[in-house]
Design a protein around this motif. Structure first.
Motif, PDB file in Angstrom:
ATOM      1  N   MET A 168       0.823  -1.203   0.000  1.00  0.00           N
ATOM      2  CA  MET A 168       0.000   0.000   0.000  1.00  0.00           C
ATOM      3  C   MET A 168       0.864   1.262   0.000  1.00  0.00           C
ATOM      4  SD  MET A 168      -3.192  -0.460  -0.290  1.00  0.00           S
ATOM      5  CE  MET A 168      -4.474  -1.684  -0.138  1.00  0.00           C
ATOM      6  N   VAL A 169       1.978   1.213   0.729  1.00  0.00           N
ATOM      7  CA  VAL A 169       2.908   2.348   0.724  1.00  0.00           C
ATOM      8  C   VAL A 169       3.489   2.544  -0.683  1.00  0.00           C
ATOM      9  CG1 VAL A 169       5.107   3.228   1.608  1.00  0.00           C
ATOM     10  CG2 VAL A 169       3.501   2.117   3.164  1.00  0.00           C
ATOM     11  N   LEU A 170       3.866   1.438  -1.329  1.00  0.00           N
ATOM     12  CA  LEU A 170       4.408   1.519  -2.693  1.00  0.00           C
ATOM     13  C   LEU A 170       3.366   2.066  -3.673  1.00  0.00           C
ATOM     14  CD1 LEU A 170       6.374  -1.870  -2.923  1.00  0.00           C
ATOM     15  CD2 LEU A 170       7.310   0.419  -2.568  1.00  0.00           C
ATOM     16  N   ILE A 171       2.113   1.650  -3.511  1.00  0.00           N
ATOM     17  CA  ILE A 171       1.037   2.160  -4.366  1.00  0.00           C
ATOM     18  C   ILE A 171       0.871   3.666  -4.154  1.00  0.00           C
ATOM     19  CG2 ILE A 171      -1.459   2.115  -4.742  1.00  0.00           C
ATOM     20  CD1 ILE A 171      -1.390  -0.882  -4.192  1.00  0.00           C
ATOM     21  N   SER A 172       0.984   4.114  -2.889  1.00  0.00           N
ATOM     22  CA  SER A 172       0.874   5.540  -2.589  1.00  0.00           C
ATOM     23  C   SER A 172       2.009   6.321  -3.242  1.00  0.00           C
ATOM     24  CB  SER A 172       0.896   5.764  -1.074  1.00  0.00           C
ATOM     25  OG  SER A 172      -0.142   5.062  -0.441  1.00  0.00           O
ATOM     26  N   VAL A 173       3.213   5.771  -3.175  1.00  0.00           N
ATOM     27  CA  VAL A 173       4.368   6.423  -3.811  1.00  0.00           C
ATOM     28  C   VAL A 173       4.181   6.463  -5.321  1.00  0.00           C
ATOM     29  CG1 VAL A 173       6.852   6.240  -4.248  1.00  0.00           C
ATOM     30  CG2 VAL A 173       5.956   5.768  -1.954  1.00  0.00           C
ATOM     31  N   ASP A 174       3.694   5.373  -5.889  1.00  0.00           N
ATOM     32  CA  ASP A 174       3.439   5.303  -7.335  1.00  0.00           C
ATOM     33  C   ASP A 174       2.458   6.393  -7.769  1.00  0.00           C
ATOM     34  OD1 ASP A 174       3.277   3.744 -10.019  1.00  0.00           O
ATOM     35  OD2 ASP A 174       1.190   3.820  -9.364  1.00  0.00           O
ATOM     36  N   ARG A 175       1.358   6.543  -7.046  1.00  0.00           N
ATOM     37  CA  ARG A 175       0.367   7.572  -7.399  1.00  0.00           C
ATOM     38  C   ARG A 175       0.908   8.976  -7.134  1.00  0.00           C
ATOM     39  NH1 ARG A 175      -1.995   6.695 -11.225  1.00  0.00           N
ATOM     40  NH2 ARG A 175      -0.193   5.358 -11.426  1.00  0.00           N
ATOM     41  N   TYR A 176       1.753   9.108  -6.107  1.00  0.00           N
ATOM     42  CA  TYR A 176       2.353  10.414  -5.805  1.00  0.00           C
ATOM     43  C   TYR A 176       3.223  10.895  -6.967  1.00  0.00           C
ATOM     44  CZ  TYR A 176       5.362  13.910  -3.607  1.00  0.00           C
ATOM     45  OH  TYR A 176       6.058  15.060  -3.334  1.00  0.00           O
ATOM     46  N   VAL A 177       4.072   9.998  -7.462  1.00  0.00           N
ATOM     47  CA  VAL A 177       4.952  10.359  -8.584  1.00  0.00           C
ATOM     48  C   VAL A 177       4.132  10.594  -9.850  1.00  0.00           C
ATOM     49  CG1 VAL A 177       6.884   9.603 -10.029  1.00  0.00           C
ATOM     50  CG2 VAL A 177       6.880   9.072  -7.588  1.00  0.00           C
ATOM     51  N   SER A 231      10.060   7.405 -16.634  1.00  0.00           N
ATOM     52  CA  SER A 231      11.476   7.064 -16.462  1.00  0.00           C
ATOM     53  C   SER A 231      11.792   6.655 -15.027  1.00  0.00           C
ATOM     54  CB  SER A 231      12.355   8.255 -16.857  1.00  0.00           C
ATOM     55  OG  SER A 231      12.031   9.400 -16.079  1.00  0.00           O
ATOM     56  N   LYS A 232      11.074   7.223 -14.058  1.00  0.00           N
ATOM     57  CA  LYS A 232      11.332   6.905 -12.655  1.00  0.00           C
ATOM     58  C   LYS A 232      10.675   5.599 -12.227  1.00  0.00           C
ATOM     59  CE  LYS A 232      12.043  11.511 -10.644  1.00  0.00           C
ATOM     60  NZ  LYS A 232      11.508  12.512  -9.679  1.00  0.00           N
ATOM     61  N   VAL A 233       9.443   5.382 -12.693  1.00  0.00           N
ATOM     62  CA  VAL A 233       8.680   4.199 -12.271  1.00  0.00           C
ATOM     63  C   VAL A 233       8.491   3.277 -13.468  1.00  0.00           C
ATOM     64  CG1 VAL A 233       6.584   3.375 -11.169  1.00  0.00           C
ATOM     65  CG2 VAL A 233       7.479   5.642 -10.587  1.00  0.00           C
ATOM     66  N   THR A 234       9.293   2.240 -13.522  1.00  0.00           N
ATOM     67  CA  THR A 234       9.233   1.253 -14.607  1.00  0.00           C
ATOM     68  C   THR A 234       8.817  -0.099 -14.032  1.00  0.00           C
ATOM     69  OG1 THR A 234      11.554   0.619 -14.310  1.00  0.00           O
ATOM     70  CG2 THR A 234      11.105   2.472 -15.808  1.00  0.00           C
ATOM     71  N   PRO A 235       8.394  -1.041 -14.900  1.00  0.00           N
ATOM     72  CA  PRO A 235       8.062  -2.385 -14.396  1.00  0.00           C
ATOM     73  C   PRO A 235       9.218  -3.030 -13.626  1.00  0.00           C
ATOM     74  CG  PRO A 235       7.216  -2.109 -16.613  1.00  0.00           C
ATOM     75  CD  PRO A 235       8.035  -0.878 -16.322  1.00  0.00           C
TER      76      PRO A 235
END
Length: 329
Positions: A118-127, A137-141
């Protein structure tokens, strides 16, 4: 009188060494078993559909979906663990002491991994919302897979360290036969609360407050400029709309997660579980477990790709050659 007393024991043949059952009317116990069994089965089936969908279809291999895949894996195991929770409703554990410790270990690992995801999902949506130009470029698979792996490995190592004494001597803290208890040291308990609850929830809330402010400002900007955008601008607006829609969908998942998580942790970390009656405690635990059943339903409500992939899986079209290349989005 002796017969009545024996029926209240987990192991009647052991008499005073056995734990006592939590006595309920037969009809109440039957209802609880049926409801929890149904929730458990539905949870596993729905999350298995999510796992198959994201794993099979290449078009769904986006960073956000990979995080949802990690969450679905933990939710699937929650559904599996509910069968053991059903066993504990009467206050009796009929498996070995080692299985008891492994049950709690898996439960703790899944819980901490879910919160970490959930923390990672929050960071993903934040970026994605606050820095959309650099998001690809920052968030890749690859980055998402590395973060997910670190989250699960960290959860396993931390929980193994937390339950080290219990793993070395299973059942050493039991007071009677049929009991399933694990004990965590005072320092370990504080570390668990900080790392598995207070810290992650604080990060999630802070990030989402920040994202909410940015999302609102972007929505207002799109509404004020929608009539004057150029063709190039409309593509940009469309991309922003897509990100905002994804933000809303994931926000529902996180809000529901926090609503189901907080009562469980508030009860366990404050020691109120010793003061609550068994029915209240079971309700809190079941609310936490029920969240794992809700997540796929939220996906079905907000994500058209999940509804489409479910249809393809159920109709067995997924077995056709080259189905992994099918257009899902």
């Amino acid at each position: 009188m002796n017969t009545l007393e024996e029926t209240e024991l987990c192991f009647p043949q052991l008499l005073n060494s056995s734990c006592r059952k939590t006595m309920r009317p037969h009809s109440v116990s039957l209802i609880i078993y049926v409801i929890l069994s149904a929730i458990s089965l539905i949870t596993m089936i729905l999350n298995l559909l999510v796992i198959i969908s994201i794993s099979h279809y290449k078009q769904l291999h986006t960073p956000t979906n990979l995080l949802l895949l990690s969450l679905a894996v933990s939710d699937f195991f929650v559904g599996l663990l509910m069968f053991f929770q059903i066993m504990l409703i009467d206050g009796c554990w009929f498996l070995s002491d080692l299985m008891c410790v492994l049950y709690f270990l898996l439960d703790y690992v899944i819980t901490s991994a879910s919160i970490g995801t959930m923390v990672l999902i929050s960071v993903d949506r934040y970026v994605a919302i606050c820095d959309p130009l650099h998001y690809p470029s920052k968030v890749t698979p690859k980055t998402a897979n590395i973060c997910i792996s670190m989250c699960w490995i960290g959860s396993i190592l931390f929980q193994c360290l937390l339950l080290k004494d219990n793993l070395q001597q299973p059942g050493s803290f039991n007071t009677c036969f049929g009991e399933c208890v694990v004990v965590v040291s005072y320092v370990g308990g504080i570390a668990d609360v900080l790392l598995s609850f207070i810290g992650p929830v604080t990060v999630i809330v802070v990030l989402y407050l920040r994202v909410f402010v940015v999302a609102v400002s972007q929505a207002r900007a799109m509404r004020s400029h929608v009539a004057t955008v150029t063709i190039q601008g409309s593509v940009s607006v469309s991309a922003k709309k897509s990100e905002l829609k994804a933000f809303k969908s994931v926000s529902v998942v996180i809000v529901v997660f926090l609503i189901c998580l907080c009562p469980y942790f508030c009860v366990t970390v404050t020691g109120q579980d010793a003061l609550l009656n068994s029915s209240s405690l079971v309700s809190v635990v079941c609310l936490f477990y029920f969240n794992s059943c809700l997540n796929p339903l939220i996906y079905a409500l907000f994500y058209p790709w999940f509804r489409k992939s479910m249809k393809l899986i159920i109709t067995l079209q997924i077995l056709k050659p080259g189905s992994c290349e099918a257009s899902i989005l």
